[in-house]
Design a protein around this motif. Sequence first.
Motif, short mmCIF file in Angstrom:
data_model
loop_
_atom_site.label_atom_id
_atom_site.label_comp_id
_atom_site.label_asym_id
_atom_site.label_seq_id
_atom_site.Cartn_x
_atom_site.Cartn_y
_atom_site.Cartn_z
N MET A 1 0.81 -1.20 0.00
CA MET A 1 0.00 0.00 0.00
C MET A 1 0.85 1.26 0.00
O MET A 1 0.52 2.25 -0.63
N GLU A 2 1.97 1.20 0.72
CA GLU A 2 2.85 2.36 0.78
C GLU A 2 3.45 2.64 -0.59
O GLU A 2 3.61 3.81 -0.99
N ASN A 3 3.77 1.60 -1.37
CA ASN A 3 4.36 1.79 -2.71
C ASN A 3 3.34 2.48 -3.64
O ASN A 3 3.69 3.36 -4.42
N LYS A 4 2.08 2.08 -3.49
CA LYS A 4 1.06 2.71 -4.33
C LYS A 4 0.87 4.17 -3.94
O LYS A 4 0.67 5.05 -4.82
N ALA A 5 0.92 4.46 -2.66
CA ALA A 5 0.77 5.85 -2.23
C ALA A 5 1.92 6.71 -2.72
O ALA A 5 1.73 7.85 -3.15
N HIS A 6 3.14 6.16 -2.66
CA HIS A 6 4.31 6.91 -3.16
C HIS A 6 4.20 7.15 -4.66
O HIS A 6 4.54 8.24 -5.17
N ALA A 7 3.75 6.15 -5.39
CA ALA A 7 3.62 6.31 -6.84
C ALA A 7 2.57 7.35 -7.18
O ALA A 7 2.74 8.18 -8.09
N LEU A 8 1.44 7.35 -6.45
CA LEU A 8 0.39 8.33 -6.69
C LEU A 8 0.88 9.74 -6.38
O LEU A 8 0.62 10.69 -7.14
N ALA A 9 1.64 9.87 -5.30
CA ALA A 9 2.18 11.19 -4.95
C ALA A 9 3.16 11.67 -6.00
O ALA A 9 3.17 12.86 -6.38
N ALA A 10 4.01 10.76 -6.47
CA ALA A 10 4.97 11.13 -7.52
C ALA A 10 4.25 11.56 -8.80
O ALA A 10 4.64 12.52 -9.49
N GLY A 11 3.19 10.84 -9.17
CA GLY A 11 2.44 11.20 -10.37
C GLY A 11 1.80 12.56 -10.26
O GLY A 11 1.82 13.38 -11.19
N ILE A 12 1.19 12.80 -9.06
CA ILE A 12 0.57 14.11 -8.85
C ILE A 12 1.60 15.22 -8.91
O ILE A 12 1.37 16.30 -9.50
#
Length: 325
Positions: free
Chosen positions: A1-12
Motif C-alpha cells: 500500500m505504501e508503494n502505491k501511495a508513493h507512486a500516486l504522490a509522484a504522479g501528482i
Amino acid sequence: MENKAHALAAGIFVLVVAAMLAGLAIWLTRDNTSYQQYEMTSKDGVTGLQPQAAVRYKGVAVGKVTRIGFDPQVPGNVLIRIAVNDQAPITPSTFAVLGYQGVTGLAHVQLDDEGVAEPPLPPGPSGLPRLPLRSSPLSRLAEQGPAILGQVEEATHRINQLLGDDNQKRFSQALDGMGQAASSVAALTQRLDTTVKERLDPALAALPPLAGDARQTLQALQQAGVQVSTLASDIGQATRRLSAEGGALDQITQGTQALARAADQFGSSTLPRVNRAADDASRAARQFGRTAGGINENPQLFIYGTGRASAGPGEPGFEAPKVQP
C-alpha cells in the motif's frame, strides 16, 4: 500500500510541475500587442510562404501570417490573412509584395508605401479589409522567363551561325586579304617614293615646254571642234531628209505595211485552203491504204467483190446443196 501511495504522490507531483511549466511558458510567450487583421488575394503562387511567417513594413517586423487558403470570391486565387500591429503606419496607399530571404526560399510579406493612393479593394466574405498584393520581382522574372529564354536561344543560334566554319574561313580569307593589301600598299608607297624622286622632279623641269605643247594641242582641238560642228549639221540635214514625207523612211514604212497586209491575207485565206486540201489528201491516202490492205489479204476481191465467197468442197464451212424432191 505504501508503494502505491508513493507512486500516486509522484504522479501528482509530475502533473503539477508540468502544469506549472506550461503556465510559465504561456506567460513568458504571451503577446499583449493589439493586431489588425487584413486579407490579400493573389493569382501568383506563394511558394515558400508559411503560416506564422513574418510581416515587415519596410524591413521592420510588424506582424505575422495567420492563414493561407483559397479565395472563395475568385476561383484559383490564393487568400492570405495577416495580423498587423496597430502601430504600423498602414495607409490607403500601402501595398504588399512577397519577399524572399537569402537562398533558403522562405518567403515573408513585405509592406511598402509609395504615397500614391489606390482604389480600396472591397472586403471579402469575412468583412476584413484587403490590401493589394503585387507580383514580386521573382514572379515577374518567372513570367518573362520563356521570352528571355527564347531571345537567348535565338541569339545563341545567330552567334553559332556567325561563328560557323564557313564564316571562320571567310574571316581567315578576309584577314589574309587585308594582310596582302597592307603589303601591296607598302610596296606601292615605296614605288611612289621612287617615282617621285626619279621621274617627278625631271618632269617638273620639263613643264614649260609641255605648256607650249598644250597650247598647240588646244588650238588643234578647237579646229577639230569646228569640223565636228560642221559634220553634225550635215548629219542633221541628212536625218531631216530621211524623215521627210516621201523619204526613205516613209517608203520603208509603207513597204513594211504592205508586206504585213499580204502576210495577213495569206494567213486568213490561203493557209485554210491549203490545210483543207492536205486533210482531203490525207483521207484519200488512208482509204487507198485500206483498199490496198484488203486486196493484199483477199485477192479474190477483183472477182467476187467485197462479199466473201462461199466455201467449196473440203473447205471449212462447206455446206452441200439441198436436193429438191
